[in-house]
Design a protein around this motif. Sequence first.
Motif, PDB file in Angstrom:
ATOM      1  N   SER A 133      18.308  86.846  15.723  1.00  0.00           N
ATOM      2  CA  SER A 133      18.261  86.266  14.381  1.00  0.00           C
ATOM      3  C   SER A 133      17.738  84.840  14.473  1.00  0.00           C
ATOM      4  O   SER A 133      17.762  84.224  15.543  1.00  0.00           O
ATOM      5  N   GLY A 134      17.287  84.328  13.336  1.00  0.00           N
ATOM      6  CA  GLY A 134      16.595  83.043  13.347  1.00  0.00           C
ATOM      7  C   GLY A 134      15.255  83.247  14.027  1.00  0.00           C
ATOM      8  O   GLY A 134      14.744  84.358  14.095  1.00  0.00           O
ATOM      9  N   THR A 144      16.133  80.144  17.458  1.00  0.00           N
ATOM     10  CA  THR A 144      16.674  81.499  17.520  1.00  0.00           C
ATOM     11  C   THR A 144      18.184  81.331  17.602  1.00  0.00           C
ATOM     12  O   THR A 144      18.696  80.736  18.551  1.00  0.00           O
ATOM     13  N   THR A 145      18.891  81.831  16.598  1.00  0.00           N
ATOM     14  CA  THR A 145      20.309  81.481  16.502  1.00  0.00           C
ATOM     15  C   THR A 145      21.235  82.515  17.130  1.00  0.00           C
ATOM     16  O   THR A 145      22.407  82.236  17.364  1.00  0.00           O
ATOM     17  N   GLY A 205      20.166  76.479  17.847  1.00  0.00           N
ATOM     18  CA  GLY A 205      19.562  77.678  18.419  1.00  0.00           C
ATOM     19  C   GLY A 205      18.588  77.277  19.511  1.00  0.00           C
ATOM     20  O   GLY A 205      18.438  76.089  19.812  1.00  0.00           O
ATOM     21  N   SER A 253      14.967  76.643  20.735  1.00  0.00           N
ATOM     22  CA  SER A 253      13.790  76.268  19.951  1.00  0.00           C
ATOM     23  C   SER A 253      12.796  75.450  20.760  1.00  0.00           C
ATOM     24  O   SER A 253      13.047  75.110  21.913  1.00  0.00           O
TER      25      SER A 253
END
Length: 963
Positions: free
Chosen positions: A690-691, A730-731, A660, A662
Amino acid sequence: FAPLNRHHAAFTHIDSSVSSLAEEKSSPDDAPKEISYSTILKVIDEQHHIQSTTSCTYLPRETAPIDCGGSPETKPPSTYQHPATPVLSPGAVNALRLAAERYFDANGRMMGQSTASLEDILSFISPGHDAETAIKLELANSLTQNIYPLVRSAWANDKAFTFGNADTADTNAAPLLSVTSATVFASGGHSGAKVSLTTLERDAGIFVVHIDLGNEEQLSGFLDESLAKGGIYFESLVYDSDRVTDSVVRPINPGQAVVHKSDERTAAIITPSNIRELEQKDNRQTLDTLMRRQLLKTAESTRHYALRLVLTTNQSASKTTSIDSAESQIVYPEAPPAERAYRLRNFARLKDDRVRYLTLAGLIDVNDHETHLWLGFDYLSHIDNPEYKVDIEQRLSDINKAIFHLGKAAALNPTDPRVHFQLATVLGAKMECEKSTPNHIETNGRSLEQYTEIAAALGKSALCESAAVKLGISGVQDLTSCLNALAQTLCEMGDFSTAIKVIDQWAECGSVRSALAIEDMSISATEDIPSYEWLSSDATGKKVALRTVGDSPLFNDDDISLLVSAADRSFAQANGKQLSRYTMQYVGNSEVHLDDLCANDHVLKQRIDHILQNRVYPLVRQSFAEDDQGGELPAGPLCVYDSIFVRYNGDEAVLAGRVGASQPLHQDGGIYSVNVALNSHKDDDVNGFSGGGTFLEGLSRDEISCIQRPVSPGHALLHHTTARHAGAPTTSGIRDILVIFLTARHPQDISKSESTYRVERPMRLQTIAKQLPRDKLIPCLELAREHDPLNSEMSYWLGVHLLQGDSSDQSDQRWNEICRGVDVLQTATQLNPTDARAHFHLGMAIASRHKYAMRTKRAHLLPPPGEAAEALIYSFESAIRLEQVCDEAGCKNGINIPAAYLALGDFMGRLRNYPKALEYLEQVEGAIASSESEEDWAMSMLEETASISNFCRSEMQQDSSLV
Ligand SMILES: O=C(O)CCC(=O)C(=O)O
Ligand SMILES: [Fe+2]
């Protein structure tokens, strides 16, 4: 630090035209790329002549040289002339300023610094043609009757009047003054406005006539009481950083003029009328003085205007008739040397063989410091270029040439901070180069001497640069680099006490960098301070971070959309170009500095200032006052150190093969971090991401998640900058946040003794230390640790470096170093029980100490084996467990887990606990497999593991056979 970044925009067009013209004109005999000097000079002369006779033709040329009498030889050259009588009437001044206002309004450029040609402004004069003619006439009269005679008498001896064949009795050939450009400048009158109307630099031409046009207040009849006055900063007048107002020529009343040579580096500024008193009242060794604040406030309060005329001289052209043709040909006269040099330099900029043309410029005008600076810089950039592979002798020769030219530039213009900075850089390069010469013998005396010279150059650079910063003319960027280099040099010399003073100045630079509002400590908050709750660790008992809760977030929906749309525009403008200033930049991340967004958007700036003043600062004051670990709150006003809009694009990162978008584990700059959510997580909103979230290392031993997110958009997480954290991946989707890093200014009340940069000072020391040779590195880290005994990072790095010594050294000193390393790492794990790295290195340190003691016959000095084993097991197991948590969160430290198992196995083997040893050794292979590493170390580690395992097994067999 790029000293040549600031070029005069008005002249950029010359480069290409000279170069193409010269190529056109070069005779076929000229070598393909090498245009002869005489060809170039011919083109330059022609261009100068055409420009000086065809631009601003509505302003008269000087008609005949006036004999000003006196004996010019004895007169020292003036820096400037500031006649008391105005050169323009109040009527003309007001008409011009109003026309400029209308012009800038019509062109939608009422913000920031504006410029327009006088010709364009004149066409906006109302009520019509007559007024325009009247003003032109007034300008013409003041040029011929006041300005030209003044320039002639003040600089009678100047080359501009004596070059070429001016010495002959032929008065027709005498160089005469004319105007080559006339520009109106305006600045100020809005929040965050700049103090300067013009950029600090040298101008084109030979002389500059600066005429003040006043500001809007003039209209209301407050002419004399007006708070804002025009002024000009002269870099050459700087001599003392505590009396910087001496370098400002002021006040320049509306209609009054200041005349100076073009080669003076100047900036036109807006000043409060009591600037001198302000300076005397508050002359502390700081940047953030009452005077600087008042300067910025004054610039915000009104829009100021000025007219600049650039003068040059030229001789009249003559015509020759050639024998073969009936047509006459114009022979262009020589341009004044200063013009030739200026134009040659601009021409050289685009050329690969720059040095040739710069050298020529240097020969034509020997006293021009700028040419020497460029030459020095050019040699220096050769040296810096990794592709420029030359032997050491050539390198040294280039370095010496750079030193020669920069030294010359420094002598000609001792107040140019760029020159001293470059000089320091090249002296440093020389030192490095000498060290790598074959016959170099290192002597402490010699290198101390060299360091002293470098520090002196940096000190001069900082002094000159800080004058412009104190006056609000220059930003802090160059000063920051300079002070950082100076602090580093002082640490290299081992002069840590001076280094610390410089680091405090460096930290203060950070505190004045942002134009966003600083805390106004005289008012109490007018709005409700957001409610908040602490995120505390049950495992360690520490307050890790806090989050705002309730109906009153820091940013409301309107604030968020204002901010996000500004960022959207900026990202769209950047068009995929990397905007990041981070060193660690990952795929899918973009960022933009809030200051940059606010510079172009005053609605946004006002809104942000309001939020800072009414919500953020009061919240920080209130909440961190309850915090027992961070030390006292700053006594001075809080302010923004930096603020960044970060956009994580999860989809983009995943597409690129990452987990993701990051950011790795880190500490921030400044004192407090405020991390505001700008959009929703998927849990609350299908359009969210998400994430993602902030990974808080301090929570990694707890039941609650160590990834935290603010309760909803507009809400925030706050923590000490020293609390290690990461941007969890953050995925999918996009996660937008605004991070605001806060620091503080010195308290206004000088009697308050406090250490504003208590947190930031050791952080910088630590960064500098890592680049020092070991004999300076250790004391530097020791010092950093003394200055902030609560920051585990200092102990951690000191421990790591203490352990990394010479393993063949068997002295007591080395033994003590190792033991101290163990102690210090122990402290690091106590200060930050959630730092996987600290535990890992403590384990390694205990193992190293054991091995070293055995090898050097110091076993009797070791702690009892059981105790050591317990400490070792605890350290490594903590490290492994913590790293697992980090890994699961997508924020691992990257410590070598297989090595931890191997060290555990090895240690247990040494203590003859073979079953336990084998238990650990069996984990090595699995750990290697899951670390996805294909590096060489994995192979040799497996071999070592196998050999220790075999040893353990055979010992176990022997033991059992003995039974
Ligand atoms: O993604 C986050 O919440 C962390 C951001 C952060 O640490 C930073 O920008 O410095
Ligand atoms: Fe951060």
